[in-house]
Scaffold this active site. Structure first.
Site, PDB file in Angstrom:
ATOM      1  N   LYS A   1      -3.804 -31.358  -1.854  1.00  0.00           N
ATOM      2  CA  LYS A   1      -4.982 -31.914  -1.200  1.00  0.00           C
ATOM      3  C   LYS A   1      -4.477 -33.186  -0.532  1.00  0.00           C
ATOM      4  O   LYS A   1      -4.047 -34.118  -1.229  1.00  0.00           O
ATOM      5  CB  LYS A   1      -6.072 -32.241  -2.209  1.00  0.00           C
TER       6      LYS A   1
ATOM      7  N   GLY B   1      -3.873 -36.725   0.719  1.00  0.00           N
ATOM      8  CA  GLY B   1      -4.411 -37.990   0.252  1.00  0.00           C
ATOM      9  C   GLY B   1      -4.565 -38.091  -1.253  1.00  0.00           C
ATOM     10  O   GLY B   1      -4.897 -39.150  -1.772  1.00  0.00           O
ATOM     11  N   CYS B   2      -4.303 -37.021  -1.973  1.00  0.00           N
ATOM     12  CA  CYS B   2      -4.432 -37.025  -3.437  1.00  0.00           C
ATOM     13  C   CYS B   2      -3.256 -37.812  -4.026  1.00  0.00           C
ATOM     14  O   CYS B   2      -2.095 -37.455  -3.818  1.00  0.00           O
ATOM     15  CB  CYS B   2      -4.452 -35.598  -3.975  1.00  0.00           C
ATOM     16  N   SER B   3      -3.552 -38.872  -4.763  1.00  0.00           N
ATOM     17  CA  SER B   3      -2.474 -39.684  -5.321  1.00  0.00           C
ATOM     18  C   SER B   3      -1.716 -38.944  -6.419  1.00  0.00           C
ATOM     19  O   SER B   3      -0.526 -39.170  -6.611  1.00  0.00           O
ATOM     20  CB  SER B   3      -3.007 -41.026  -5.827  1.00  0.00           C
TER      21      SER B   3
ATOM     22  N   ALA C   1       0.764 -36.914  -4.675  1.00  0.00           N
ATOM     23  CA  ALA C   1       1.830 -37.791  -4.168  1.00  0.00           C
ATOM     24  C   ALA C   1       2.859 -38.071  -5.268  1.00  0.00           C
ATOM     25  O   ALA C   1       4.069 -38.031  -5.018  1.00  0.00           O
ATOM     26  CB  ALA C   1       1.236 -39.089  -3.640  1.00  0.00           C
TER      27      ALA C   1
END
Length: 148
Positions: free
Chosen positions: A9, A11-13, A16
């Site tokens: 997804k 922008g999902c930290s 990341a």
């Protein structure tokens, strides 16, 4: 090392952190948008293998958290159709290496599969925001004096 197709997804930290761990472990990533992929039953189903249907779901998805979807009673076919319509329901990340597909980020399972560098901080597929909220609630509970 492995060439990993990694569905995230954007922008999902949490995703990341997972990607950073995979890269630090020497893997090459082909990153794709899980939410924009044109999923079908036949393209999505292999990611879940023999795991129980409840483990196919993103537990942080609003429809799951609210109880709108009862993940303990849903059939595999209905779950797949719902996920195709609303991909936020899919447990992430989805990863593919060669012919093997996996859903979620269990470091032990992934380490045994393709290898991972050890880390001091655990990286999982739990939503970072949910983990942070749980930690805040726990520290507030510990900090709140009780009346005797």
């Amino acid at each position: 090392m492995a060439d990993v197709i990694f569905y995230e997804k954007p922008g999902c930290s949490g995703n990341a952190r997972q990607k950073a761990l995979l890269l630090a472990s020497g893997h090459a990533l082909q990153v794709r948008n899980l939410l924009a992929e044109p999923w079908s039953v036949s393209s999505l189903r292999p990611y879940f293998g023999e795991t129980p249907v409840r483990e196919w779901f993103n537990l942080a998805a609003p429809k799951v958290k609210s109880g709108e979807i009862d993940i303990d009673r849903i059939t595999p076919q209905a779950a797949l159709v719902m996920m195709i319509i609303d991909p936020i329901l899919i447990r992430r990340p989805l990863m593919k290496v060669g012919g093997r597909c996996e859903a979620g980020f269990d470091p032990e399972r992934i380490g045994a599969w393709i290898g991972l560098q050890p880390t001091e901080k655990r990286v999982s597929d739990a939503c970072v925001r949910s983990e942070a909220a749980a930690r805040r609630a726990e520290s507030e509970t510990k900090a709140t004096p009780t009346a005797d």
